[in-house]
Design an enzyme around this catalytic site. Structure first.
Site, short mmCIF file in Angstrom:
data_model
loop_
_atom_site.label_atom_id
_atom_site.label_comp_id
_atom_site.label_asym_id
_atom_site.label_seq_id
_atom_site.Cartn_x
_atom_site.Cartn_y
_atom_site.Cartn_z
N CYS A 149 0.84 -1.20 0.00
CA CYS A 149 0.00 0.00 0.00
C CYS A 149 0.87 1.25 0.00
O CYS A 149 0.63 2.19 -0.77
CB CYS A 149 -0.92 -0.02 1.22
SG CYS A 149 -2.23 1.24 1.15
N CYS A 150 1.91 1.28 0.84
CA CYS A 150 2.83 2.42 0.86
C CYS A 150 3.56 2.57 -0.47
O CYS A 150 3.79 3.69 -0.94
CB CYS A 150 3.84 2.27 1.99
SG CYS A 150 3.20 2.63 3.63
N CYS A 231 -0.94 8.35 7.35
CA CYS A 231 -2.31 8.11 6.94
C CYS A 231 -3.20 7.86 8.15
O CYS A 231 -2.77 7.25 9.14
CB CYS A 231 -2.38 6.91 5.99
SG CYS A 231 -1.58 7.21 4.39
N CYS A 234 -3.48 4.31 9.48
CA CYS A 234 -2.27 3.63 9.97
C CYS A 234 -1.54 4.42 11.05
O CYS A 234 -0.37 4.12 11.34
CB CYS A 234 -1.32 3.35 8.81
SG CYS A 234 -2.03 2.40 7.46
N CYS A 257 7.78 3.89 5.67
CA CYS A 257 6.96 3.69 4.48
C CYS A 257 7.81 3.29 3.27
O CYS A 257 7.31 2.74 2.30
CB CYS A 257 6.20 4.97 4.15
SG CYS A 257 7.23 6.38 3.75
#
Length: 261
Positions: A149-150, A231, A234, A257
């Site tokens: 995702c990162c 985010c 997170c 990240c």
């Protein structure tokens, strides 16, 4: 002031493996050979002298020596870099990664930065929207594969957005944790671009003091137990005295990240 959004073409395929990113721009264009060579020469010659230099010295060095345009990356956790760049690098661009998962307060800070400073604020967007990513990779990829995702929502948008620049300014601080304790003020990234960190020696307390003394735009969550803000999905608040980044990817072995590792 113009507000530029960089958004790649949407992918309509059926890619589901999180190790395979969607189609679209996600790499940085190679530097011209002469610029790459100059950057290498600059780091070899000046990195040691700048290792513990002041923010002003580092930014004045960048203004004098960077062989091309420079981007100032802003997480909007604080606006210290925006203020420093406005003073010492007025020709630079601001670069903000809008992951699609930010706190509302973070987006509010970005809007205020765009209104306050003369620099162009470039907003880099992921290739996929949140619904598109959920559809292709499964819902809540940040839980099932936070590294992927990162990569898709931070690393690749940054890489694509850095193509016009010879270097970039970061908000790295050695005090932020053990993974950053020896970070240089000046280095080369993987593409040969200058990576410049003017507040590398600052503590969190010094950063907050600069914000107050200069009446900077303030992120409200930094007063609610969030010393490090990523985010919304997170990031958790941390207890007083904890590592400032302890709330990032809490409950997961992940600590970075990937932008600075």
């Amino acid at each position: 002031m113009s507000f530029t959004a960089i958004n790649a073409l949407k992918n309509t395929g059926s890619v589901k493996d999180p190790e395979v990113s969607p189609e679209g721009p996600r790499t940085t264009a190679p530097l011209p050979e002469d610029i790459a060579a100059r950057n290498l020469e600059l780091v070899d010659k000046h990195a040691q002298a700048l290792y513990d230099a002041s923010a002003q010295t580092i930014l004045e060095w960048a203004a004098e020596h960077a062989p091309g345009r420079v981007a100032v990356t802003l997480s909007m956790e604080n606006t210290v870099l925006a203020e420093l760049a406005a003073r010492h690098l007025p020709e630079s661009d601001f670069l903000f990664l809008d992951t699609g998962y930010h706190f509302k307060e973070t987006l509010d800070v970005a809007k205020k930065v765009d209104e306050r400073y003369n620099q162009e604020l470039v907003t880099a967007l992921p290739i996929l929207s949140r619904p598109e990513q959920d559809s292709l990779y499964g819902k809540n990829l940040y839980r099932s594969s936070p590294t992927a995702c990162c990569r898709m929502r931070k690393m690749e948008p940054l890489a694509a957005s850095l193509s016009p620049y010879a270097g970039w300014i970061t908000g790295l601080r050695r005090a932020d944790g053990p993974t950053r304790a020896q970070a240089p003020a000046l280095s080369l990234d993987a593409t040969g671009r200058l990576k410049i960190s003017p507040i590398i020696t600052w503590s969190l307390e010094e950063t907050n003091q600069f914000i107050v003394e200069n009446n900077l735009i303030d992120h409200p969550l930094t007063h609610q137990g969030y010393p490090s803000i990523g985010c919304e999905t997170c990031t958790l608040p941390v207890a007083e005295g904890q590592d400032p980044r302890a709330g990032r990817w809490a409950g997961n072995a992940k600590t970075e990240c990937g932008l600075h590792s």
